[in-house]
Design a protein around this motif. Sequence first.
Motif, short mmCIF file in Angstrom:
data_model
loop_
_atom_site.label_atom_id
_atom_site.label_comp_id
_atom_site.label_asym_id
_atom_site.label_seq_id
_atom_site.Cartn_x
_atom_site.Cartn_y
_atom_site.Cartn_z
N ASP A 292 43.11 28.97 47.34
CA ASP A 292 43.06 29.14 45.89
C ASP A 292 44.49 29.19 45.33
O ASP A 292 45.42 29.64 45.99
N THR B 8 41.11 36.07 43.71
CA THR B 8 39.82 35.54 43.26
C THR B 8 38.74 36.57 43.52
O THR B 8 38.67 37.15 44.60
N LEU C 298 34.70 36.79 43.52
CA LEU C 298 33.57 35.86 43.55
C LEU C 298 32.24 36.59 43.57
O LEU C 298 31.97 37.43 44.43
N SER D 142 27.36 30.00 41.98
CA SER D 142 28.24 31.14 42.15
C SER D 142 29.17 31.23 40.94
O SER D 142 29.25 30.31 40.12
N PRO E 98 33.08 32.42 40.50
CA PRO E 98 34.39 32.97 40.84
C PRO E 98 35.22 33.25 39.58
O PRO E 98 35.16 32.50 38.60
N PHE F 104 39.08 33.52 38.74
CA PHE F 104 40.42 33.26 39.25
C PHE F 104 41.43 34.05 38.41
O PHE F 104 41.82 33.61 37.33
#
Length: 308
Positions: A189, A194, A196, A260, A262, A264
Amino acid sequence: MTSPIAAVSLTDPIEDLADKLGESFGEYGFAVVQDHGIDQDLIAKAEELSRAFFALPEDVKRSYFIQGGGGARGYTPFKTEVAKGYDKKDLKEFWHIGRTLPEGDPLSGYMAPNVWPDEVDGFRETFETLYAEFEKAGAKILSALAVHLGLAPDWFNATVEKGNSVMRLLHYPPIENADGAVRAAPHGDINTITLLLGAEEAGLELLSKQGEWIPVQPPKGALAVNIGDMLSRLTNDKLRSTIHQVRNPEGERAKHSRYSMPFFLHFRPDFLIETLPSCIDDEHPDQYPDSLTAHDFLAIRLKEIGLM
């Protein structure tokens, strides 16, 4: 098989969190975080609205694709993003939500305004609320990491204030004619950390120092948290950004979608990433002597993954 990745509660004392998270991030780059404070009803609502958006007709979704926007906001179509060093595009589509800045904010040149789909009721309200809750959880994790690094608990606060953080709603459609592509090819990443949600289903794996793929499969509602390249660089790789992937499912699961979310978490665009002196010694010379801003680092990486 018991996972070697640390599982912590954000209600633990900060000293305990600092030790457990620091050790796990140093070895594996990942940890599982429970009791993170994000309301489970909010998560359920967000998951429902994410599915509703991706179920819209293709032409409607593509009307929210911003040409030349680097995927920073709105919709990015299926098979657009490619992992650094790979030629097959990932088998995913996604939607990006960023920070909403007040009009005239000096950082508005770095962050495009959000776009919102008219077809999904409650979309903006739900995801702006979830964005703020992700930030709160991320701040607690960064505070523990600051303690682990020998810094003041609030050291990271100024580095992420008005950070260029992005929440991604991800949809991996059922597998059809993969032709050598995977849902998410091995990658690191770009960002700071991150967080998630939605990694309960098998498929997410990290690559260990020994070259083995280790499953990352937190309990439902818990967070899988990993170190991004920016924080790895800042700490001279003391906290590791680990290569990870989402492999294709087999058998019956290949016929099903995977979803999902995530988050960031990014440094602010003008934050200068230069190696922390406390992370440099005779055994660990500075691997990153050239400093650069978070914005410049992001721009370089977005080009590498085909979004710019």
